[in-house]
Design a protein around this motif. Structure first.
Motif, PDB file in Angstrom:
ATOM      1  N   GLY A   1       0.810  -1.218   0.000  1.00 45.22           N
ATOM      2  CA  GLY A   1       0.000   0.000   0.000  1.00 45.22           C
ATOM      3  C   GLY A   1       0.838   1.261   0.000  1.00 45.22           C
ATOM      4  N   ILE A   2       0.288   2.331   0.604  1.00 44.94           N
ATOM      5  CA  ILE A   2       0.939   3.644   0.643  1.00 44.94           C
ATOM      6  C   ILE A   2       1.256   3.995   2.091  1.00 44.94           C
ATOM      7  N   ILE A   3       2.491   4.457   2.331  1.00 46.25           N
ATOM      8  CA  ILE A   3       2.851   4.965   3.654  1.00 46.25           C
ATOM      9  C   ILE A   3       3.233   6.434   3.526  1.00 46.25           C
ATOM     10  N   VAL A   4       3.077   7.182   4.621  1.00 46.19           N
ATOM     11  CA  VAL A   4       3.363   8.614   4.644  1.00 46.19           C
ATOM     12  C   VAL A   4       4.553   8.862   5.551  1.00 46.19           C
ATOM     13  N   LEU A   5       5.524   9.675   5.058  1.00 45.55           N
ATOM     14  CA  LEU A   5       6.768   9.915   5.780  1.00 45.55           C
ATOM     15  C   LEU A   5       6.984  11.418   5.919  1.00 45.55           C
ATOM     16  N   ASP A   6       7.364  11.849   7.125  1.00 48.28           N
ATOM     17  CA  ASP A   6       7.521  13.273   7.407  1.00 48.28           C
ATOM     18  C   ASP A   6       8.867  13.498   8.087  1.00 48.28           C
ATOM     19  N   GLU A   7       9.766  14.260   7.429  1.00 49.57           N
ATOM     20  CA  GLU A   7      11.064  14.572   8.005  1.00 49.57           C
ATOM     21  C   GLU A   7      10.971  15.863   8.796  1.00 49.57           C
ATOM     22  N   GLY A   8      11.301  15.801  10.084  1.00 46.16           N
ATOM     23  CA  GLY A   8      11.190  16.965  10.940  1.00 46.16           C
ATOM     24  C   GLY A   8      12.448  17.816  10.935  1.00 46.16           C
ATOM     25  N   ASP A   9      12.355  18.998  11.535  1.00 44.02           N
ATOM     26  CA  ASP A   9      13.501  19.907  11.632  1.00 44.02           C
ATOM     27  C   ASP A   9      14.542  19.425  12.643  1.00 44.02           C
ATOM     28  N   ASP A  10      14.155  18.467  13.505  1.00 45.40           N
ATOM     29  CA  ASP A  10      15.056  17.975  14.551  1.00 45.40           C
ATOM     30  C   ASP A  10      15.844  16.746  14.103  1.00 45.40           C
ATOM     31  N   GLU A  11      15.906  16.505  12.782  1.00 43.34           N
ATOM     32  CA  GLU A  11      16.610  15.369  12.196  1.00 43.34           C
ATOM     33  C   GLU A  11      15.957  14.041  12.545  1.00 43.34           C
ATOM     34  N   GLN A  12      14.744  14.088  13.037  1.00 42.31           N
ATOM     35  CA  GLN A  12      13.954  12.886  13.259  1.00 42.31           C
ATOM     36  C   GLN A  12      12.948  12.738  12.114  1.00 42.31           C
ATOM     37  N   VAL A  13      12.619  11.506  11.795  1.00 41.70           N
ATOM     38  CA  VAL A  13      11.654  11.227  10.736  1.00 41.70           C
ATOM     39  C   VAL A  13      10.497  10.436  11.328  1.00 41.70           C
ATOM     40  N   THR A  14       9.277  10.846  11.012  1.00 48.05           N
ATOM     41  CA  THR A  14       8.085  10.143  11.466  1.00 48.05           C
ATOM     42  C   THR A  14       7.442   9.430  10.282  1.00 48.05           C
ATOM     43  N   VAL A  15       7.097   8.177  10.496  1.00 50.39           N
ATOM     44  CA  VAL A  15       6.491   7.362   9.451  1.00 50.39           C
ATOM     45  C   VAL A  15       5.110   6.916   9.900  1.00 50.39           C
ATOM     46  N   GLU A  16       4.101   7.185   9.063  1.00 50.81           N
ATOM     47  CA  GLU A  16       2.776   6.585   9.248  1.00 50.81           C
ATOM     48  C   GLU A  16       2.890   5.171   8.708  1.00 50.81           C
ATOM     49  N   MET A  17       2.853   4.185   9.589  1.00 52.76           N
ATOM     50  CA  MET A  17       3.282   2.838   9.239  1.00 52.76           C
ATOM     51  C   MET A  17       2.232   1.999   8.521  1.00 52.76           C
ATOM     52  N   GLY A  18       1.008   2.461   8.430  1.00 49.83           N
ATOM     53  CA  GLY A  18      -0.010   1.675   7.746  1.00 49.83           C
ATOM     54  C   GLY A  18      -0.790   0.805   8.714  1.00 49.83           C
ATOM     55  N   SER A  19      -1.522  -0.151   8.175  1.00 50.89           N
ATOM     56  CA  SER A  19      -2.451  -0.944   8.977  1.00 50.89           C
ATOM     57  C   SER A  19      -1.712  -1.965   9.841  1.00 50.89           C
ATOM     58  N   THR A  20      -2.328  -2.255  10.999  1.00 48.80           N
ATOM     59  CA  THR A  20      -1.841  -3.266  11.929  1.00 48.80           C
ATOM     60  C   THR A  20      -2.908  -4.329  12.060  1.00 48.80           C
ATOM     61  N   ARG A  21      -2.537  -5.588  11.799  1.00 49.85           N
ATOM     62  CA  ARG A  21      -3.520  -6.671  11.827  1.00 49.85           C
ATOM     63  C   ARG A  21      -3.029  -7.803  12.725  1.00 49.85           C
ATOM     64  N   PHE A  22      -3.991  -8.503  13.313  1.00 52.41           N
ATOM     65  CA  PHE A  22      -3.676  -9.544  14.287  1.00 52.41           C
ATOM     66  C   PHE A  22      -4.285 -10.890  13.918  1.00 52.41           C
ATOM     67  N   ASP A  23      -4.965 -10.951  12.800  1.00 50.55           N
ATOM     68  CA  ASP A  23      -5.496 -12.208  12.295  1.00 50.55           C
ATOM     69  C   ASP A  23      -4.333 -13.066  11.810  1.00 50.55           C
ATOM     70  N   PRO A  24      -4.187 -14.304  12.288  1.00 45.34           N
ATOM     71  CA  PRO A  24      -3.063 -15.138  11.839  1.00 45.34           C
ATOM     72  C   PRO A  24      -2.936 -15.227  10.323  1.00 45.34           C
ATOM     73  N   ALA A  25      -4.059 -15.212   9.612  1.00 43.29           N
ATOM     74  CA  ALA A  25      -4.004 -15.319   8.156  1.00 43.29           C
ATOM     75  C   ALA A  25      -3.297 -14.132   7.523  1.00 43.29           C
ATOM     76  N   ALA A  26      -3.239 -12.990   8.231  1.00 42.02           N
ATOM     77  CA  ALA A  26      -2.624 -11.790   7.670  1.00 42.02           C
ATOM     78  C   ALA A  26      -1.102 -11.898   7.645  1.00 42.02           C
ATOM     79  N   LEU A  27      -0.510 -12.827   8.428  1.00 43.86           N
ATOM     80  CA  LEU A  27       0.950 -12.850   8.476  1.00 43.86           C
ATOM     81  C   LEU A  27       1.601 -13.491   7.239  1.00 43.86           C
ATOM     82  N   PRO A  28       1.300 -14.670   6.775  1.00 37.39           N
ATOM     83  CA  PRO A  28       0.365 -15.667   7.305  1.00 37.39           C
ATOM     84  C   PRO A  28       1.011 -16.524   8.398  1.00 37.39           C
ATOM     85  N   PHE A  29       0.110 -17.093   9.250  1.00 37.24           N
ATOM     86  CA  PHE A  29       0.514 -17.916  10.385  1.00 37.24           C
ATOM     87  C   PHE A  29      -0.518 -19.024  10.543  1.00 37.24           C
ATOM     88  N   ASP A  30      -0.076 -20.262  10.472  1.00 40.46           N
ATOM     89  CA  ASP A  30      -0.966 -21.407  10.656  1.00 40.46           C
ATOM     90  C   ASP A  30      -1.078 -21.687  12.148  1.00 40.46           C
TER      91      ASP A  30
END
Length: 304
Positions: free
Chosen positions: A104-133
């Motif tokens: 998919g698409i992620i959003v990245l923002d470089e700050g003035d303090d030399e730190q970078v923030t990343v919008e990491m996207g969706s977080t899923r916990f269904d075993p099938a999403a890994l996938p994990f049997d």
């Protein structure tokens, strides 16, 4: 064929970054392995490739190759280096940037303090999403999380491991574009990451392998973390691994957002409210160079 590259790291997780916009990069597993080799190549945990976006919703396409040559879906520390590379090399001055990754698409923002923030996207916990049997595994509920008892005995015996290793480990399953199995340990310094990590990473229950996380809870806003990454081994930091550990800890009821994640290579901050997941940390350029990729691959073949 000569390629220009930049060596970078995010909290010690190191990368070879390639501009595939202004030069032609045809990546293969053999070339990725050669670049990542720490004895005969440049040396890196992952190879990052910046390409023109195929989606009109993104500014660039961002691809990640492990040092074993395999291509993976996401890399949080790499994402921070990606946006700094794009800005430092003049590919774009847009901030924030939108990057197209495999999922998919992620959003990245470089700050003035030399730190970078990343919008990491969706977080899923269904075993099938890994996938994990997870079929047939013992489970228990802690807070909002489901913990799975993963047997290691057969895997240990198959690899000649020592009898002092546990027969099972209890994991949280988290998918943040790429898969993670997170376990809580009393002390990350004493945890047998180098022995249990490979057993979890290549476990038959994970058909695409998995990143094995070892999390020590210091307090409700602080953890220490080590991650054995699929295709790379233990790294000094893992951005998606930090996010997975924090999400698992919040679901289990042992952490509160935001959380400072102390990896061996530095500190990351993860903020998760149950839906929006953000990670902030450093991104550092080390040096630039030029390499004859075909000669490198040829030399690697001679030294096998």
């Amino acid at each position: 064929m000569n390629w220009n590259f930049t060596k970078m790291h995010g909290a010690g997780n190191d990368f070879v970054v390639l501009d595939g916009v202004r030069q032609t990069i045809e990546m293969t597993p053999e070339r990725a392995r050669a670049l990542g080799d720490r004895h005969f190549g440049i040396g890196a945990d992952q190879i990052l490739l910046v390409e023109p976006a195929s989606s009109p919703a993104a500014d660039f396409r961002y691809r990640i190759f492990n040092s074993d040559g395999s291509e993976v879906e996401h890399c949080g520390n790499g994402a921070r280096c990606f946006v700094r590379f794009v800005h430092e090399t003049g590919l774009s001055d847009r901030n924030p940037l939108r990057a197209e990754i495999a999922t998919g698409i992620i959003v990245l923002d470089e700050g003035d303090d030399e730190q970078v923030t990343v919008e990491m996207g969706s977080t899923r916990f269904d075993p099938a999403a890994l996938p994990f049997d997870a079929a047939g595994l013992a489970t228990r509920t802690e807070g909002a999380d489901t913990l799975y008892t993963l047997p290691l005995q057969d895997a240990t015996a198959a690899r000649g491991g020592g009898s002092d290793l546990p027969a099972t480990v209890e994991i949280s399953a988290v998918a943040i574009s790429n898969p993670h199995a997170v376990q809580i340990v009393d002390d990350v310094d004493q945890a047998p990451v180098e022995r249990i990590g490979p057993l979890v990473e290549s476990h038959a229950r994970f058909p695409r392998r998995v990143n094995a996380g070892f999390m020590q809870v210091v307090d409700r806003n602080t953890i220490r973390l080590r991650v054995y990454e699929r295709g790379a081994g233990e790294t000094l930091a893992c951005g998606t691994g930090a996010c997975a550990a924090v999400a698992a800890g919040i679901r289990r009821g042992v952490l509160d957002t935001p959380v400072r994640v102390h990896a061996r290579g530095g500190v990351l901050t993860v903020d998760w409210d149950g839906s929006s997941l953000r990670m902030t940390g450093p991104a550092t350029s080390v040096y630039t160079g030029r390499i004859d990729i075909d000669q490198l691959v040829f030399s690697m073949a001679l030294n096998r």
